[in-house]
Design an enzyme around this catalytic site. Structure first.
Site, short mmCIF file in Angstrom:
data_model
loop_
_atom_site.label_atom_id
_atom_site.label_comp_id
_atom_site.label_asym_id
_atom_site.label_seq_id
_atom_site.Cartn_x
_atom_site.Cartn_y
_atom_site.Cartn_z
N ASN A 32 43.52 57.60 -50.61
CA ASN A 32 44.40 57.41 -51.78
C ASN A 32 43.64 57.56 -53.10
OD1 ASN A 32 42.95 55.05 -51.99
ND2 ASN A 32 44.66 53.68 -51.48
N ALA A 74 39.10 53.40 -44.55
CA ALA A 74 39.90 53.06 -45.74
C ALA A 74 40.01 51.56 -45.92
CB ALA A 74 41.28 53.69 -45.62
N ALA A 75 39.32 51.02 -46.92
CA ALA A 75 39.35 49.57 -47.14
C ALA A 75 38.71 49.23 -48.49
CB ALA A 75 38.56 48.85 -46.04
N SER A 77 35.97 46.78 -50.28
CA SER A 77 34.76 46.23 -49.66
C SER A 77 33.89 45.38 -50.60
CB SER A 77 33.92 47.38 -49.09
OG SER A 77 33.54 48.25 -50.13
N ASN A 92 45.52 45.56 -48.09
CA ASN A 92 44.96 46.90 -47.91
C ASN A 92 44.25 47.04 -46.56
OD1 ASN A 92 44.41 49.55 -48.85
ND2 ASN A 92 42.34 48.94 -49.43
N TYR A 141 36.73 39.40 -47.23
CA TYR A 141 36.40 40.77 -46.81
C TYR A 141 36.01 40.78 -45.32
CZ TYR A 141 33.59 44.90 -45.98
OH TYR A 141 33.07 46.03 -45.42
N PHE A 169 25.24 46.95 -41.16
CA PHE A 169 24.47 46.04 -41.99
C PHE A 169 24.44 46.66 -43.39
CE2 PHE A 169 23.25 42.38 -39.40
CZ PHE A 169 24.05 42.70 -38.31
N ASN A 170 23.34 46.78 -44.09
CA ASN A 170 23.42 47.25 -45.49
C ASN A 170 23.30 48.77 -45.58
OD1 ASN A 170 22.83 44.33 -45.68
ND2 ASN A 170 22.88 44.80 -47.86
N HIS A 189 25.86 46.87 -55.65
CA HIS A 189 24.85 46.92 -54.60
C HIS A 189 23.43 47.06 -55.14
CE1 HIS A 189 28.57 48.05 -52.41
NE2 HIS A 189 28.09 47.09 -51.63
N1 UDP Z 1 21.11 41.53 -55.08
C1 UDP Z 1 20.35 41.16 -56.19
N2 UDP Z 1 20.69 41.68 -57.40
C2 UDP Z 1 21.73 42.56 -57.56
C3 UDP Z 1 22.46 42.94 -56.42
C4 UDP Z 1 22.12 42.40 -55.18
O1 UDP Z 1 19.42 40.36 -56.10
O2 UDP Z 1 21.99 42.99 -58.70
C5 UDP Z 1 20.75 40.97 -53.76
C6 UDP Z 1 21.90 40.24 -53.07
O3 UDP Z 1 21.91 38.88 -53.46
C7 UDP Z 1 21.56 40.44 -51.59
C8 UDP Z 1 20.83 41.78 -51.56
O4 UDP Z 1 20.42 42.04 -52.91
O5 UDP Z 1 20.65 39.45 -51.17
C9 UDP Z 1 21.71 42.92 -51.09
O6 UDP Z 1 22.91 42.86 -51.84
P1 UDP Z 1 24.02 43.98 -51.76
O7 UDP Z 1 25.13 43.61 -52.71
O8 UDP Z 1 23.39 45.32 -51.97
O9 UDP Z 1 24.53 43.95 -50.26
P2 UDP Z 1 25.13 42.72 -49.37
O10 UDP Z 1 23.96 42.16 -48.63
O11 UDP Z 1 25.82 41.78 -50.27
O12 UDP Z 1 26.08 43.44 -48.45
#
Ligand code: UDP
Length: 329
Positions: A32, A74-75, A77, A92, A141, A169-170, A189
């Protein structure tokens, strides 16, 4: 194979579309464009702009294309936003997928790979996290994704729709070509924000807490390259066609890096000082999240290829330095 990718204009979706096309599959993208970018969609994919909550839209996509399998990205996040606007997330992420499953059922499409998350676990009971650990999400979420996993289980039971749910994971990094990458608005992020500092678009990176029970006091995460995630989706489809059995898998590198280590690595990759200042903890952040991906390695034959932090940051840097404003010209 003909694959429908819902959310194929988003970060992980667009990389999966590239990977599918590079391996010779036919791809239809439905998005979308609320969060996704039309420019991120590979030119060889057929594109439909529309919302999964719109049954007529979905019926049209399934009628005009012979779809063998669906991948659903599609979500919404953003963890923080989900806490303040939970109904937006359930509407959503959950209702959209219910509509998609109904349309699949009407069209007789019985295979789906679903984009899930480590946020389904909440505060981990032990490290590394395995799929059988308890799932107690600490935000809407994660709850929305866990709810869909449960809906998938019952849809398999009732309609024979087979699924693979992939708990990322990340997600980090970008396509090695530097043509597509991560572009969120607002960006929250860690790696993109650090690289925006290196580009001079931000003055500093805020480190959210340095009093966690980790070696250097900052949060530890398991960073996994977006192309490795894309590869796992294709292996998941292949598995569904091979054994027609539903399953859930973690996807991570199995190695944890602290926020400070990520900043230090980015300084090496970019050659920039990257000013960091410590701020308070971000609510809801678990101190350590590290995956065991042994099950995916064993059952999907998946193996991350970008298994060092420097490789991941280098590809992200290639994208961000060549597209400082993301997909905006
Ligand atoms: N983080 C941080 N400063 C920022 C953004 C993220 O220190 O400006 C830290 C956040 O607290 C987490 C890690 O970086 O421990 C990864 O965060 P991110 O939002 O990338 O991914 P998440 O683990 O939340 O999915």
């Amino acid at each position: 194979m003909n694959v429908l990718v819902c959310g194929g204009a988003g970060y992980i979706g667009s990389h999966t579309v590239y990977e599918l096309i590079e391996r010779g599959h036919n791809v239809v993208v439905a998005d979308n464009l609320v969060k996704g970018h039309r420019e991120a969609v590979h030119s060889a994919a057929k594109f439909y702009e529309g919302d999964l909550r719109d049954a007529l839209f979905l019926d049209k996509v399934f009628k005009e294309n012979k779809i063998d399998a669906v991948i659903d990205f599609a979500a919404f996040s953003l963890v923080g936003e989900s806490v303040t606007r939970p109904l937006k997330y359930f509407d959503n992420n959950v209702y959209g997928t219910i509509r998609l499953l109904e349309a699949m059922n009407r069209a007789g499409v019985k295979k789906i790979v679903f984009s899930s998350t480590a946020a389904t676990y909440g505060e981990p009971e032990s490290i590394p996290i395995v799929e059988s650990d308890s799932t107690v999400p600490t935000n809407p979420y994660g709850e929305s994704k866990l709810t869909v996993e449960k809906i998938l289980k019952w849809s398999d039971n009732a309609y024979g729709i087979k699924y693979v749910a992939l708990r990322y994971f990340n997600a980090a990094g970008a396509h090695i070509s530097g043509e597509i990458g991560e572009d969120h608005d607002p960006e929250s992020h860690l790696i993109p924000i650090i690289l925006q500092v290196a580009l001079g678009k931000r003055k500093q990176i805020a480190v959210f807490g340095d009093d966690y029970p980790t070696p250097d006091g900052t949060c530890v995460r398991d960073y996994i390259h977006v192309t490795d995630l894309a590869d796992a989706h294709i292996k998941a489809i292949e598995k569904l066609f091979a054994d027609n059995t539903s399953a859930v898998y973690n996807l991570g590198n199995g190695k944890g890096f602290s926020v400070k280590e990520v900043i230090e690595e980015a300084r090496k990759v970019t050659g920039n000082d990257i000013k960091a200042v410590t701020e308070g903890r971000r609510p809801g952040d678990p101190s350590t999240l590290i995956a065991s991906s042994e099950k995916a390695v064993k059952e999907l034959g998946w193996q991350p290829r970008f298994n060092t932090l420097s490789q991941i940051i280098e590809t992200a840097w290639k994208w961000h330095s060549s597209h400082p404003d993301g997909y905006k010209k």
